[in-house]
Write a protein that holds these residues in place. Structure first.
Motif, short mmCIF file in Angstrom:
data_model
loop_
_atom_site.label_atom_id
_atom_site.label_comp_id
_atom_site.label_asym_id
_atom_site.label_seq_id
_atom_site.Cartn_x
_atom_site.Cartn_y
_atom_site.Cartn_z
N ARG A 95 -1.00 -1.28 -0.96
CA ARG A 95 0.13 -1.94 -0.29
C ARG A 95 1.46 -1.42 -0.81
O ARG A 95 2.44 -1.31 -0.05
N SER A 96 1.53 -1.12 -2.10
CA SER A 96 2.76 -0.59 -2.67
C SER A 96 3.14 0.74 -2.02
O SER A 96 4.31 0.97 -1.66
N LEU A 97 2.17 1.62 -1.85
CA LEU A 97 2.43 2.91 -1.22
C LEU A 97 2.78 2.76 0.25
O LEU A 97 3.69 3.42 0.77
N TRP A 98 2.06 1.90 0.96
CA TRP A 98 2.35 1.68 2.39
C TRP A 98 3.74 1.07 2.58
O TRP A 98 4.47 1.46 3.49
N GLN A 99 4.11 0.13 1.71
CA GLN A 99 5.43 -0.48 1.81
C GLN A 99 6.53 0.53 1.50
O GLN A 99 7.59 0.53 2.15
N ALA A 100 6.28 1.40 0.52
CA ALA A 100 7.25 2.44 0.19
C ALA A 100 7.45 3.38 1.37
O ALA A 100 8.58 3.82 1.66
N ALA A 101 6.35 3.69 2.07
CA ALA A 101 6.45 4.53 3.26
C ALA A 101 7.26 3.83 4.35
O ALA A 101 8.10 4.46 5.01
N LEU A 102 7.03 2.55 4.53
CA LEU A 102 7.77 1.79 5.53
C LEU A 102 9.26 1.73 5.18
O LEU A 102 10.11 1.93 6.06
N ASP A 103 9.57 1.49 3.92
CA ASP A 103 10.97 1.41 3.50
C ASP A 103 11.68 2.74 3.75
O ASP A 103 12.81 2.76 4.26
N GLU A 104 11.03 3.84 3.38
CA GLU A 104 11.66 5.14 3.57
C GLU A 104 11.81 5.48 5.05
O GLU A 104 12.81 6.04 5.48
N ALA A 105 10.80 5.12 5.85
CA ALA A 105 10.87 5.39 7.29
C ALA A 105 12.01 4.62 7.93
O ALA A 105 12.73 5.14 8.80
N PRO A 111 11.17 6.03 13.34
CA PRO A 111 10.48 4.86 13.91
C PRO A 111 8.98 5.04 14.06
O PRO A 111 8.23 4.06 13.90
N HIS A 112 8.52 6.26 14.36
CA HIS A 112 7.07 6.46 14.52
C HIS A 112 6.34 6.31 13.19
O HIS A 112 5.23 5.78 13.13
N MET A 113 6.97 6.73 12.09
CA MET A 113 6.35 6.58 10.79
C MET A 113 6.43 5.12 10.32
O MET A 113 5.53 4.64 9.64
N ALA A 114 7.52 4.44 10.69
CA ALA A 114 7.61 3.02 10.37
C ALA A 114 6.49 2.26 11.09
O ALA A 114 5.86 1.37 10.52
N GLY A 115 6.23 2.64 12.34
CA GLY A 115 5.15 2.02 13.09
C GLY A 115 3.80 2.26 12.44
O GLY A 115 2.98 1.34 12.32
N ALA A 116 3.58 3.50 12.00
CA ALA A 116 2.32 3.83 11.33
C ALA A 116 2.16 3.02 10.05
O ALA A 116 1.08 2.50 9.75
N ALA A 117 3.24 2.88 9.29
CA ALA A 117 3.18 2.13 8.04
C ALA A 117 2.86 0.66 8.30
O ALA A 117 2.07 0.04 7.56
N ARG A 118 3.44 0.09 9.35
CA ARG A 118 3.15 -1.32 9.68
C ARG A 118 1.68 -1.49 10.06
O ARG A 118 1.06 -2.53 9.77
#
Length: 297
Positions: A95-105, A111-118
């Motif tokens: 979850r830490s890595l996925w959240q970091a990806a979402l924050d950076e996106a 937006p496509h990477m933010a969607g993937a992270a969610r």
């Protein structure tokens, strides 16, 4: 006169040299391509449950992504690396890595990477495959409904990436399975399967069939579950994926054991044990051995 000729020749030589010089590229992709290659190898290792090598590849991919300061490469590595930790039951790390990806996106405008992270974060909330958190039936249902809705909301944002789209449909399928909507669950997973089959992602297609088998088994349709496992085995044989093969034979053994066919159950567990031992997958071999012992003499 002679000196003038030499001067003209020298000038022509400079012109020819300049005109024949290769054009310099507007952008260099060497390290980003190398990061993508390491990421691909990490994902392949992960599909085979070879976590040692998966982490090595992901670590190298991360170093390359960081060295280029490429936001999308960094996000892709974080999502994949988080998936490795999730498969090992390390939910906090995942979850830490996925959240970091979402924050950076979000901060970088991807937006496509933010969607993937969610979508990955939604996957982490499902009870399916989540061995650490013990959830009651109401909480499982609530999480499944929420996860399914989150993923559906993000389908349009990841439309251009087939692998993220396949992952999204797989998560929807798992959510529907938890809700007891078996027809919808298989339909969603089949959409992932279509993408994987067309792209010749053999290990992923095999796992799709494995999930379809689990849906059918939970529904009580054991014969079709066994047929789905046979399809999974056929793909894993093509991929020479020993871990997937062992898992499918173990699943066949479980189904046969539940319907009290100890002869077929024993044969399936023995097959799994042989495969795991030959591939030096000790945990799988030990589990198969315990299953054989549970059948008695």
């Amino acid at each position: 006169m002679k000196s003038n000729t030499i001067a003209v020749f020298a000038a022509l030589l400079v012109l020819v040299s300049c005109s024949s010089a290769p054009k310099r590229p507007p952008e260099v992709f060497t390290n980003r391509n190398a990061a993508a290659g390491q990421l691909e190898m990490g994902n392949r290792s992960l599909a085979r449950s070879d976590y040692v090598n998966a982490h090595i590849f992901f670590e190298e991919a991360w170093k390359l992504a960081v060295s280029t300061d490429d936001p999308e490469s960094r996000m892709r590595v974080r999502l994949a690396w988080g998936n490795a930790w999730y498969n090992q039951g390390k939910l906090d790390k995942a979850r830490s890595l996925w959240q970091a990806a979402l924050d950076e996106a979000t901060e970088s405008g991807y937006p496509h990477m933010a969607g993937a992270a969610r979508i990955y974060l939604a996957r982490g909330t499902l009870a399916e495959g989540n061995s650490v958190e013990q959830l009651d039936a109401d909480e499982r249902k609530r999480r499944a409904e929420a996860a399914g809705q989150i993923v559906r909301n993000e389908l349009s944002s990841i439309r251009g990436n087939d692998l993220y789209l396949a992952f999204a449909w797989k998560v929807i399928g798992l959510a529907e399975k938890e809700l007891g909507n078996f027809t919808e669950a298989e339909s969603a997973i089949r959409r992932a399967l279509d993408i994987h089959e067309k792209g010749r992602y053999l290990e992923d297609a095999a796992y799709d069939w494995y999930l379809i088998a689990s849906v059918r088994s939970k529904e009580g349709n054991t014969e079709q579950a066994l047929q789905a496992l046979d399809r999974a085995i056929s793909f894993d044989r093509r991929a020479e994926n020993a871990n997937g093969l062992g898992m499918s034979w173990m699943a066949k053994g479980l189904i046969e054991q539940r319907r009290s066919d100890t002869v077929r159950a024993r044969a399936a567990y023995e097959r799994a044990h042989e495969i795991f031992r030959a591939a030096f997958i000790e945990a799988g071999a030990e589990e198969a051995r315990r299953k054989l012992e549970s059948l008695g003499d």
